[in-house]
Motif scaffolding. Structure first.
Motif, mmCIF file in Angstrom:
data_model
loop_
_atom_site.group_PDB
_atom_site.id
_atom_site.type_symbol
_atom_site.label_atom_id
_atom_site.label_comp_id
_atom_site.label_asym_id
_atom_site.label_seq_id
_atom_site.Cartn_x
_atom_site.Cartn_y
_atom_site.Cartn_z
ATOM 1 N N PRO A 24 124.161 28.625 33.613
ATOM 2 C CA PRO A 24 122.837 29.113 33.245
ATOM 3 C C PRO A 24 122.759 29.662 31.821
ATOM 4 N N LEU A 25 123.818 30.311 31.349
ATOM 5 C CA LEU A 25 123.787 30.856 29.989
ATOM 6 C C LEU A 25 123.711 29.735 28.957
ATOM 7 N N ARG A 26 124.526 28.720 29.122
ATOM 8 C CA ARG A 26 124.512 27.593 28.187
ATOM 9 C C ARG A 26 123.171 26.847 28.255
ATOM 10 N N ARG A 27 122.638 26.711 29.474
ATOM 11 C CA ARG A 27 121.344 26.054 29.631
ATOM 12 C C ARG A 27 120.241 26.866 28.953
ATOM 13 N N CYS A 28 120.323 28.192 29.033
ATOM 14 C CA CYS A 28 119.332 29.060 28.386
ATOM 15 C C CYS A 28 119.441 28.964 26.869
ATOM 16 N N LEU A 29 120.651 29.023 26.344
ATOM 17 C CA LEU A 29 120.835 28.962 24.890
ATOM 18 C C LEU A 29 120.455 27.606 24.316
ATOM 19 N N SER A 30 120.591 26.549 25.104
ATOM 20 C CA SER A 30 120.242 25.223 24.599
ATOM 21 C C SER A 30 118.736 25.066 24.395
ATOM 22 N N GLN A 31 117.939 25.936 24.995
ATOM 23 C CA GLN A 31 116.489 25.879 24.790
ATOM 24 C C GLN A 31 116.111 26.245 23.356
ATOM 25 N N PHE A 32 116.977 26.949 22.655
ATOM 26 C CA PHE A 32 116.706 27.366 21.277
ATOM 27 C C PHE A 32 117.355 26.441 20.255
ATOM 28 N N HIS A 33 117.967 25.362 20.719
ATOM 29 C CA HIS A 33 118.710 24.475 19.819
ATOM 30 C C HIS A 33 117.922 23.187 19.561
ATOM 31 N N ASN A 34 116.777 23.335 18.901
ATOM 32 C CA ASN A 34 116.022 22.171 18.452
ATOM 33 C C ASN A 34 115.188 22.547 17.228
ATOM 34 N N VAL A 35 114.774 21.559 16.468
ATOM 35 C CA VAL A 35 114.135 21.786 15.168
ATOM 36 C C VAL A 35 112.811 22.540 15.275
ATOM 37 N N PRO A 36 111.896 22.181 16.189
ATOM 38 C CA PRO A 36 110.625 22.940 16.236
ATOM 39 C C PRO A 36 110.829 24.427 16.516
ATOM 40 N N VAL A 37 111.773 24.757 17.362
ATOM 41 C CA VAL A 37 112.027 26.173 17.645
ATOM 42 C C VAL A 37 112.607 26.861 16.415
ATOM 43 N N THR A 56 103.437 37.438 14.126
ATOM 44 C CA THR A 56 104.863 37.453 14.479
ATOM 45 C C THR A 56 105.027 37.553 15.993
ATOM 46 N N GLY A 57 104.268 38.432 16.630
ATOM 47 C CA GLY A 57 104.352 38.600 18.075
ATOM 48 C C GLY A 57 103.914 37.358 18.838
ATOM 49 N N VAL A 58 102.842 36.713 18.354
ATOM 50 C CA VAL A 58 102.351 35.511 19.022
ATOM 51 C C VAL A 58 103.385 34.389 18.923
ATOM 52 N N ILE A 59 103.981 34.204 17.754
ATOM 53 C CA ILE A 59 104.985 33.144 17.575
ATOM 54 C C ILE A 59 106.199 33.417 18.443
ATOM 55 N N ARG A 60 106.640 34.663 18.495
ATOM 56 C CA ARG A 60 107.786 35.010 19.354
ATOM 57 C C ARG A 60 107.462 34.759 20.828
ATOM 58 N N ALA A 61 106.233 35.075 21.237
ATOM 59 C CA ALA A 61 105.835 34.850 22.629
ATOM 60 C C ALA A 61 105.831 33.352 22.949
ATOM 61 N N VAL A 62 105.387 32.526 22.005
ATOM 62 C CA VAL A 62 105.385 31.074 22.217
ATOM 63 C C VAL A 62 106.811 30.560 22.366
ATOM 64 N N VAL A 63 107.715 31.027 21.501
ATOM 65 C CA VAL A 63 109.112 30.587 21.577
ATOM 66 C C VAL A 63 109.732 31.032 22.897
ATOM 67 N N LEU A 64 109.467 32.245 23.313
ATOM 68 C CA LEU A 64 110.019 32.755 24.573
ATOM 69 C C LEU A 64 109.448 31.995 25.775
ATOM 70 N N ALA A 65 108.144 31.748 25.774
ATOM 71 C CA ALA A 65 107.533 30.993 26.880
ATOM 72 C C ALA A 65 108.114 29.580 26.946
ATOM 73 N N ASN A 66 108.301 28.954 25.793
ATOM 74 C CA ASN A 66 108.900 27.617 25.753
ATOM 75 C C ASN A 66 110.308 27.635 26.342
ATOM 76 N N ALA A 67 111.077 28.659 26.009
ATOM 77 C CA ALA A 67 112.454 28.752 26.511
ATOM 78 C C ALA A 67 112.472 28.957 28.029
ATOM 79 N N PHE A 71 113.948 26.208 30.600
ATOM 80 C CA PHE A 71 115.073 26.614 31.449
ATOM 81 C C PHE A 71 114.788 26.300 32.916
ATOM 82 N N LEU A 72 113.584 26.646 33.378
ATOM 83 C CA LEU A 72 113.232 26.400 34.780
ATOM 84 C C LEU A 72 113.135 24.911 35.080
#
Length: 121
Positions: A24-37, A56-67, A71-72
């Motif tokens: 699960p940790l590797r799967r979670c971290l792989s969500q942040f390993h792409n160019v758009p993110v 800044t908060g809105v962009i962070r929320a979008v990145v977190l929601a995407n991750a 992951f799910l």
């Protein structure tokens, strides 16, 4: 039987290699390993430096929601693939030297090179 054992030792069983499942940790971290993110994370740095805190908060929320969504979905996809792999394990009838051997009881990976295998689902 001895020739079949020798062929089996030389050619290995007739099956696909096992798939390693990522934790699960590797799967979670792989969500942040792409160019758009990476671009979005760079944008948070720029908007933070310009003190545009709402952006800044809105962009962070979008990145977190995407991750979280990625992951799910990836977890569900891995579970579905494991279920499909379990369903695709047919039995086989193995014909060796003119004799029908282990009809319906041998796994598809049974037998060795030189044996005829007929799949039975």
């Amino acid at each position: 039987m001895a020739r079949a054992a020798q062929r089996l030792a030389r050619h290995r069983p007739n099956r696909l290699p096992e798939v390693r499942i990522r934790g699960p940790l590797r799967r979670c971290l792989s969500q942040f390993h792409n160019v758009p993110v990476h671009v979005l994370l760079g944008a948070t740095v720029v908007t933070g430096a310009l003190q545009h805190w709402l952006d800044t908060g809105v962009i962070r929320a979008v990145v977190l929601a995407n991750a979280v969504i990625g992951f799910l979905q990836e977890g569900k996809a891995e579970a579905a693939m494991a279920a499909i792999r379990g369903m695709l394990a047919p039995r086989a009838a193995i014909l060796r030297a003119g004799w029908l051997w282990r009809r319906g009881r041998a796994p598809r990976s049974g037998g060795s090179a030189g044996c005829w295998r007929g799949c039975k689902t």
